[in-house]
Write a protein that holds these residues in place. Structure first.
Motif, mmCIF file in Angstrom:
data_model
loop_
_atom_site.group_PDB
_atom_site.id
_atom_site.type_symbol
_atom_site.label_atom_id
_atom_site.label_comp_id
_atom_site.label_asym_id
_atom_site.label_seq_id
_atom_site.Cartn_x
_atom_site.Cartn_y
_atom_site.Cartn_z
ATOM 1 N N GLY A 1 34.054 50.475 53.921
ATOM 2 C CA GLY A 1 32.853 50.843 53.181
ATOM 3 C C GLY A 1 33.084 51.127 51.709
ATOM 4 O O GLY A 1 32.142 51.181 50.921
ATOM 5 N N ASP A 2 34.349 51.308 51.328
ATOM 6 C CA ASP A 2 34.673 51.571 49.924
ATOM 7 C C ASP A 2 34.542 50.329 49.049
ATOM 8 O O ASP A 2 34.568 50.441 47.827
ATOM 9 N N PHE A 3 34.420 49.164 49.661
ATOM 10 C CA PHE A 3 34.356 47.913 48.902
ATOM 11 C C PHE A 3 32.966 47.314 49.019
ATOM 12 O O PHE A 3 32.300 47.427 50.044
ATOM 13 N N VAL B 1 39.621 37.523 36.722
ATOM 14 C CA VAL B 1 40.828 37.230 37.489
ATOM 15 C C VAL B 1 41.617 38.518 37.717
ATOM 16 O O VAL B 1 42.056 38.800 38.840
ATOM 17 N N ASP B 2 41.792 39.315 36.685
ATOM 18 C CA ASP B 2 42.524 40.581 36.817
ATOM 19 C C ASP B 2 41.796 41.546 37.740
ATOM 20 O O ASP B 2 42.415 42.221 38.558
ATOM 21 N N ARG B 3 40.476 41.619 37.632
ATOM 22 C CA ARG B 3 39.691 42.524 38.459
ATOM 23 C C ARG B 3 39.821 42.144 39.938
ATOM 24 O O ARG B 3 40.054 43.000 40.789
ATOM 25 N N VAL B 4 39.691 40.863 40.248
ATOM 26 C CA VAL B 4 39.807 40.413 41.641
ATOM 27 C C VAL B 4 41.202 40.704 42.180
ATOM 28 O O VAL B 4 41.364 41.178 43.306
ATOM 29 N N ARG B 5 42.233 40.464 41.383
ATOM 30 C CA ARG B 5 43.604 40.746 41.799
ATOM 31 C C ARG B 5 43.774 42.241 42.099
ATOM 32 O O ARG B 5 44.354 42.624 43.113
ATOM 33 N N VAL C 1 41.394 44.477 42.856
ATOM 34 C CA VAL C 1 40.612 44.862 44.041
ATOM 35 C C VAL C 1 41.350 44.437 45.305
ATOM 36 O O VAL C 1 41.425 45.191 46.281
ATOM 37 N N ARG C 2 41.933 43.241 45.294
ATOM 38 C CA ARG C 2 42.697 42.755 46.448
ATOM 39 C C ARG C 2 43.882 43.696 46.733
ATOM 40 O O ARG C 2 44.130 44.056 47.878
ATOM 41 N N GLU C 3 44.594 44.107 45.691
ATOM 42 C CA GLU C 3 45.728 45.013 45.859
ATOM 43 C C GLU C 3 45.285 46.379 46.377
ATOM 44 O O GLU C 3 45.937 46.962 47.248
ATOM 45 N N LEU C 4 44.174 46.886 45.862
ATOM 46 C CA LEU C 4 43.671 48.181 46.313
ATOM 47 C C LEU C 4 43.192 48.115 47.758
ATOM 48 O O LEU C 4 43.390 49.063 48.532
ATOM 49 N N PHE C 5 42.586 47.007 48.136
ATOM 50 C CA PHE C 5 42.164 46.828 49.520
ATOM 51 C C PHE C 5 43.389 46.886 50.435
ATOM 52 O O PHE C 5 43.394 47.611 51.438
ATOM 53 N N ALA C 6 44.427 46.140 50.090
ATOM 54 C CA ALA C 6 45.638 46.113 50.910
ATOM 55 C C ALA C 6 46.271 47.503 50.998
ATOM 56 O O ALA C 6 46.703 47.935 52.073
ATOM 57 N N ALA C 7 46.302 48.218 49.890
ATOM 58 C CA ALA C 7 46.894 49.562 49.873
ATOM 59 C C ALA C 7 46.095 50.530 50.745
ATOM 60 O O ALA C 7 46.682 51.322 51.504
ATOM 61 N N LYS C 8 44.773 50.476 50.659
ATOM 62 C CA LYS C 8 43.944 51.382 51.475
ATOM 63 C C LYS C 8 44.086 51.051 52.958
ATOM 64 O O LYS C 8 44.139 51.944 53.801
#
Length: 140
Positions: free
Chosen positions: A108-110, A24-28, A30-37
């Protein structure tokens, strides 16, 4: 003295609980990092209005196993071949090759599994400066 079945089952439950919390923490994150990038990409390229794509597991693949995939990206409503998506309008700004390359680099980073975890299967994803929307996507 060997552990009892009850002790082993308790430990197994604790391990599973830790694993679930980690996921759950990992998905959260990754979602935040995606939005930031993506926000960084929008800020670096003011002409960028939308990025969209579909992602799904096909229902049929001529008898072969079906695998989840993230499909062609549309930048400001156009794919890399100039084909239009439903978001395209005549007044969309043209994006530079550098903008398209930046979007491709960010996407491509994800990893494929991360896309499935953060957005789901059988969906269309639309990213704008204001955030991400996900809609069910019907496909063959």
């Amino acid at each position: 003295m060997p552990r009892s079945i009850a002790e082993i089952e308790t430990e197994l439950g604790e391990v599973r609980s830790l694993s679930n919390r980690y996921n759950v923490d990992r998905v959260r994150l990754v979602r935040e990092l995606f939005a930031a990038k993506m926000l960084y990409c929008f800020n670096e390229h003011p002409e960028l209005v939308t990025v969209s794509w579909t992602q799904y597991t096909p229902y049929f693949n001529d008898g072969s196993e079906c695998y989840f995939s993230v499909n062609e990206q549309y930048v400001n409503g156009l794919d890399s071949y100039g084909e239009e998506s439903s978001e395209y309008t005549e007044d969309m700004p043209t994006v530079s090759d550098g903008c398209r390359a930046s979007v491709s680099e960010v996407l491509g980073d994800f990893e494929r599994d991360e896309y499935k975890e953060i957005f789901g299967d059988h969906v269309k994803v639309l990213v704008t400066r204001d955030g991400v929307s996900v809609q069910a996507y019907d496909h063959d």
